[in-house]
Design a protein around this motif. Structure first.
Motif, PDB file in Angstrom:
ATOM      1  N   ALA A  23       0.833  -1.205   0.000  1.00  0.00           N
ATOM      2  CA  ALA A  23       0.000   0.000   0.000  1.00  0.00           C
ATOM      3  C   ALA A  23       0.865   1.252   0.000  1.00  0.00           C
ATOM      4  CB  ALA A  23      -0.931  -0.008   1.212  1.00  0.00           C
ATOM      5  N   GLY A  24       1.976   1.220   0.751  1.00  0.00           N
ATOM      6  CA  GLY A  24       2.856   2.385   0.840  1.00  0.00           C
ATOM      7  C   GLY A  24       3.590   2.677  -0.459  1.00  0.00           C
ATOM      8  N   ARG A  25       4.040   1.630  -1.123  1.00  0.00           N
ATOM      9  CA  ARG A  25       4.803   1.825  -2.358  1.00  0.00           C
ATOM     10  C   ARG A  25       3.913   1.895  -3.595  1.00  0.00           C
ATOM     11  NH1 ARG A  25       9.224   4.176  -2.549  1.00  0.00           N
ATOM     12  NH2 ARG A  25       9.957   3.007  -4.362  1.00  0.00           N
ATOM     13  N   GLY A  26       2.753   1.255  -3.512  1.00  0.00           N
ATOM     14  CA  GLY A  26       1.816   1.337  -4.630  1.00  0.00           C
ATOM     15  C   GLY A  26       2.390   0.828  -5.935  1.00  0.00           C
ATOM     16  N   ASP A  27       2.140   1.586  -7.019  1.00  0.00           N
ATOM     17  CA  ASP A  27       2.572   1.143  -8.342  1.00  0.00           C
ATOM     18  C   ASP A  27       4.061   1.339  -8.582  1.00  0.00           C
ATOM     19  OD1 ASP A  27       2.692   3.881  -8.570  1.00  0.00           O
ATOM     20  OD2 ASP A  27       1.096   4.056 -10.066  1.00  0.00           O
ATOM     21  N   ARG A  28       4.780   1.813  -7.566  1.00  0.00           N
ATOM     22  CA  ARG A  28       6.240   1.899  -7.717  1.00  0.00           C
ATOM     23  C   ARG A  28       6.896   0.528  -7.581  1.00  0.00           C
ATOM     24  NH1 ARG A  28       7.252   6.653  -3.444  1.00  0.00           N
ATOM     25  NH2 ARG A  28       5.504   5.536  -2.482  1.00  0.00           N
ATOM     26  N   LEU A  29       6.180  -0.430  -7.023  1.00  0.00           N
ATOM     27  CA  LEU A  29       6.657  -1.811  -7.023  1.00  0.00           C
ATOM     28  C   LEU A  29       6.513  -2.346  -8.441  1.00  0.00           C
ATOM     29  CD1 LEU A  29       5.014  -3.062  -3.702  1.00  0.00           C
ATOM     30  CD2 LEU A  29       7.444  -2.603  -4.075  1.00  0.00           C
ATOM     31  N   THR A  30       7.623  -2.699  -9.043  1.00  0.00           N
ATOM     32  CA  THR A  30       7.628  -2.999 -10.476  1.00  0.00           C
ATOM     33  C   THR A  30       7.265  -4.437 -10.804  1.00  0.00           C
ATOM     34  OG1 THR A  30       9.975  -3.608 -10.447  1.00  0.00           O
ATOM     35  CG2 THR A  30       9.435  -1.266 -10.768  1.00  0.00           C
ATOM     36  N   GLY A  31       7.470  -5.354  -9.859  1.00  0.00           N
ATOM     37  CA  GLY A  31       7.269  -6.761 -10.164  1.00  0.00           C
ATOM     38  C   GLY A  31       8.441  -7.365 -10.907  1.00  0.00           C
ATOM     39  N   LYS A  32       9.478  -6.607 -11.101  1.00  0.00           N
ATOM     40  CA  LYS A  32      10.673  -7.093 -11.800  1.00  0.00           C
ATOM     41  C   LYS A  32      11.696  -7.609 -10.790  1.00  0.00           C
ATOM     42  CE  LYS A  32      10.118  -3.696 -15.533  1.00  0.00           C
ATOM     43  NZ  LYS A  32      10.762  -2.566 -16.258  1.00  0.00           N
ATOM     44  N   GLY A  33      12.660  -8.358 -11.286  1.00  0.00           N
ATOM     45  CA  GLY A  33      13.735  -8.853 -10.420  1.00  0.00           C
ATOM     46  C   GLY A  33      13.213  -9.849  -9.399  1.00  0.00           C
ATOM     47  N   GLN A  34      13.929  -9.965  -8.307  1.00  0.00           N
ATOM     48  CA  GLN A  34      13.543 -10.897  -7.248  1.00  0.00           C
ATOM     49  C   GLN A  34      12.434 -10.301  -6.379  1.00  0.00           C
ATOM     50  OE1 GLN A  34      17.523 -11.488  -5.588  1.00  0.00           O
ATOM     51  NE2 GLN A  34      17.515 -13.594  -6.380  1.00  0.00           N
ATOM     52  N   ASP A  35      11.534 -11.154  -5.947  1.00  0.00           N
ATOM     53  CA  ASP A  35      10.384 -10.712  -5.145  1.00  0.00           C
ATOM     54  C   ASP A  35      10.856 -10.210  -3.784  1.00  0.00           C
ATOM     55  OD1 ASP A  35       8.005 -10.283  -3.893  1.00  0.00           O
ATOM     56  OD2 ASP A  35       7.235 -12.322  -4.140  1.00  0.00           O
ATOM     57  N   PRO A  36      10.657  -8.921  -3.478  1.00  0.00           N
ATOM     58  CA  PRO A  36      11.128  -8.377  -2.200  1.00  0.00           C
ATOM     59  C   PRO A  36      10.274  -8.813  -1.011  1.00  0.00           C
ATOM     60  CG  PRO A  36       9.934  -6.699  -3.396  1.00  0.00           C
ATOM     61  CD  PRO A  36      10.024  -7.881  -4.306  1.00  0.00           C
ATOM     62  N   MET A  37       9.113  -9.429  -1.267  1.00  0.00           N
ATOM     63  CA  MET A  37       8.205  -9.789  -0.186  1.00  0.00           C
ATOM     64  C   MET A  37       8.525 -11.148   0.441  1.00  0.00           C
ATOM     65  SD  MET A  37       6.524  -7.064  -0.197  1.00  0.00           S
ATOM     66  CE  MET A  37       6.399  -5.713  -1.367  1.00  0.00           C
TER      67      MET A  37
END
Length: 435
Positions: A247-261
């Motif tokens: 929610a905090g990062r919103g659409d700035r999370l790209t879904g690219k690279g390794q999953d940060p979650m």
């Protein structure tokens, strides 16, 4: 116990205390700084070795930023607030750690300070206590002015959680580490440790406390193999953590690279790729970036205000035009506001007239009821007089004057008292009225 063993025991105890309970923390940082934490834990003066959590105001003068003077006059939005967030995160204040409660309080003060246009958070923390972290996250997310989070080393776990709602997050060195989005719990079997000194520890529970510490007892009784209840508890915390970061990062999370979650910690290039930070710049550029963010925010506010005012003027113009439009409503069209208002006025008038009629009828009813009561009393009085006269001796009947209530003579036969009363004019009037 030797001095060396005593120090080792103190260090182990301190680390265990730091990691007890549910944590959002990068453990490598704790091990790297354990000597400083131990000295602070013992009460040593750390003022020259450890940055304290504090809030300062900076103002720009001659192209450079400097601390604002105590009595310096600062215009609206001309100052930048700076808060140090260094060390492990605790809910409440300790000398060698960041307090999530203190951050909430500091942000509230800066939000209400008209001189402050934006805030820079200087971040170097591995994370820390779970409890209190979300409150700080919400304070950052809902802050009414631009916030720039500047990583100067670590921005991991609970600390990343706290600053995830910032307007921008930037790294300053290629060696900075960001992420570690996840939750874990460290638990030690201290009973075995004390047993090595010949000290046996026993836990005794009340009869009604069979489920108290159930997750811990399940874990120890299984020799560390059954952690189902602990994982269930940690999953609740972790799901909220991940949801808030998204929610905090919103659409700035790209879904690219390794999953940060999934809990991994990243260097800046990878953190930029997956979107958990925005960019890497030098520390000397951060205040200039924040100033630009403040200027952009002011411009957006002005544009929004102009847009709202324009919308207001348009609405008012339409209202005036509608009020001045005297044309009749075409058949099948929706009625105008004026027509509906007239209908309401007419219905209200009709209602008031009806209420007036009800009041009049009620008054007349009450007057009629009073008259009936009077007549009934009069009948009762006459009945009493007749009974008295009927009991007197004499051959001739009592003579009465012909009046409204004269008793009729009949056909020579004798009448009963009830018949006499029923023939009275007053009694007939009462019967006609329904009494």
């Amino acid at each position: 116990m030797s001095v060396e063993n005593s120090s080792s025991h103190a260090l182990i105890t301190m680390i265990s205390r730091c990691l007890s309970g549910q944590w959002l923390i990068e453990p490598n940082w704790l091990l790297q700084h354990s000597d400083l934490i131990l000295r602070a834990d013992k009460g040593d003066d750390m003022s020259k070795l450890w940055p304290t959590m504090e809030s300062n105001l900076l103002v720009q003068s001659a192209g450079a930023f400097a601390a604002a003077g105590k009595d310096e006059t600062i215009g609206k939005g001309q100052a930048l607030g700076v808060i140090n967030l260094v060390g492990p995160v605790y809910k409440y204040s300790t000398y060698y750690a960041t307090s999530s409660k203190n951050l909430v309080s500091m942000l509230a003060q800066l939000a209400n300070d008209s001189r402050v246009g934006g805030v820079k958070l200087i971040v170097d923390s591995p994370g820390g206590m779970l409890h209190g972290t979300r409150e700080a996250y919400e304070a950052v997310l809902n802050f009414p002015k631009p916030i720039l989070a500047v990583v100067d080393g670590y921005c991991a776990s609970a600390m990343y959680y706290m600053v995830a709602g910032s307007n921008r997050i930037v790294a300053t060195q290629p060696s900075d580490q960001i992420g570690s989005i996840g939750t874990y719990r460290t638990i030690a079997d201290w009973n075995k440790y004390y047993a090595s000194f010949g000290l046996d520890i026993f836990d005794i529970y009340a009869k009604g406390s069979s489920q108290k510490n159930e997750e811990v007892r399940q874990f120890f009784e299984s020799g560390g193999k059954n952690s189902e209840l602990m994982q269930k508890q940690l999953t609740v915390y972790n799901d909220q953590f991940i949801s808030d970061v998204k929610a905090g990062r919103g659409d700035r999370l790209t879904g690219k690279g390794q999953d940060p979650m999934e809990g991994r910690i990243f260097f800046p290039n990878d953190a930029i790729e997956n979107g958990i930070i925005d960019e890497q710049i030098s520390d000397s550029e951060t205040l200039g970036l924040l100033s630009d963010m403040v200027a952009t925010n002011k411009q957006s506010t002005i544009q929004m205000s102009n847009s709202k005012f324009s919308t207001f003027l348009t609405a008012m113009g339409n209202l005036v035009k509608s009020a001045n439009d005297e044309q009749e409503t075409p058949e099948g069209a929706a009625p105008t506001v004026e027509q509906l208002s007239n209908q309401i006025t007419e219905l209200t008038s009709a209602r008031d007239q009806a209420l007036g009629q009800v009041t009049t009828l009620t008054t007349e009813r009450d007057a009629a009821a009073a008259s009936v009561a009077t007549l009934t009393n009069k009948v009762t009085e006459l009945e009493g007089k007749i009974e008295v006269l009927g009991e007197q001796p004499g051959a001739m009947g009592t003579k009465v004057s012909k009046a409204k209530d004269e008793i009729p003579k009949g056909d020579g036969g004798q009448q009963t008292l009830r018949q006499v009363i029923d023939d009275l004019e007053t009694e007939k009037e009462a019967a006609a009225m329904g009494f």
